[in-house]
Design an enzyme around this catalytic site. Structure first.
Site, PDB file in Angstrom:
ATOM      1  CG  ASP A   8     -34.053 -34.254 -75.463  1.00  0.00           C
ATOM      2  OD1 ASP A   8     -35.030 -33.614 -75.035  1.00  0.00           O
ATOM      3  OD2 ASP A   8     -32.872 -33.860 -75.340  1.00  0.00           O
ATOM      4  CD  GLU A  67     -38.125 -32.824 -71.764  1.00  0.00           C
ATOM      5  OE1 GLU A  67     -37.229 -33.448 -71.172  1.00  0.00           O
ATOM      6  OE2 GLU A  67     -37.988 -31.689 -72.226  1.00  0.00           O
ATOM      7  CG  ASP A 139     -28.812 -33.409 -77.843  1.00  0.00           C
ATOM      8  OD1 ASP A 139     -29.535 -32.631 -77.218  1.00  0.00           O
ATOM      9  OD2 ASP A 139     -27.861 -33.053 -78.564  1.00  0.00           O
TER      10      ASP A 139
END
Length: 173
Positions: A8, A67, A139
């Protein structure tokens, strides 16, 4: 067992999470955040690269799930996020690990059942699916969620010929 690292990316903190799976057996390996120091932006990019490289020197991953790119309201923020994402992925590519993308909406839908789920709902499902206690940084839980999403999203013809895995195949709550 196949090992997946979820990443991430962020310019101040980049989350990572490693899981392994075989069939419907999902296991937590490690997670955390690579926090950059109050330095110039370019020095922070180096910290992200070095941090991802260090994680990958400690753990072996077969696949990296990240992502997908999204449109931010602030173009400057979007550019900085893109650069942070780029250096994180460069560290992964340097180790010749395959990279796959999943949208934030897809991650939320796969784990929680709705693409508009809150971060708290995603974190709750991550902790339940991996049987984790205690607190976890956003996170790290986001990175683990991306990795879990990849497991669920894969066509699993080679895993007992069952088609797509669903969260219920792993949930033991």
């Amino acid at each position: 067992m196949t090992t997946i690292i979820g990443i991430d990316p962020g310019s101040r903190a980049t989350g990572y999470g490693l899981i392994s799976y075989r069939g419907s057996d999902l296991r937590y390996i490690a997670s955390g955040s690579i926090k950059t120091q109050q330095k110039s932006f370019f020095e922070r990019l180096r910290d992200i690269y070095d941090g991802v490289d260090l994680v990958l020197s400690e753990y072996t991953a077969d696949i990296c799930a990240v992502e997908g790119v999204f449109m931010a309201e602030n173009p400057n923020s979007a550019l900085k996020l893109g650069q942070a994402r780029g250096v994180a992925l460069a560290a992964v590519l340097a180790r010749e690990i395959t990279i796959v993308e999943h949208s934030a909406r897809q991650v939320k839908k796969v784990l929680v059942g709705t693409g508009s789920a809150s971060k708290q709902q995603v974190q709750y499902m991550v902790k339940n699916l991996l049987r984790l206690d205690g607190t976890m940084s956003t996170d790290a839980s986001d990175a683990l969620a991306i990795a879990i999403c990849h497991v669920y999203s894969m066509r699993t013809d080679n895993l007992e010929g069952r088609g797509s895995l669903k969260p219920r195949d792993f949930y033991r709550g």
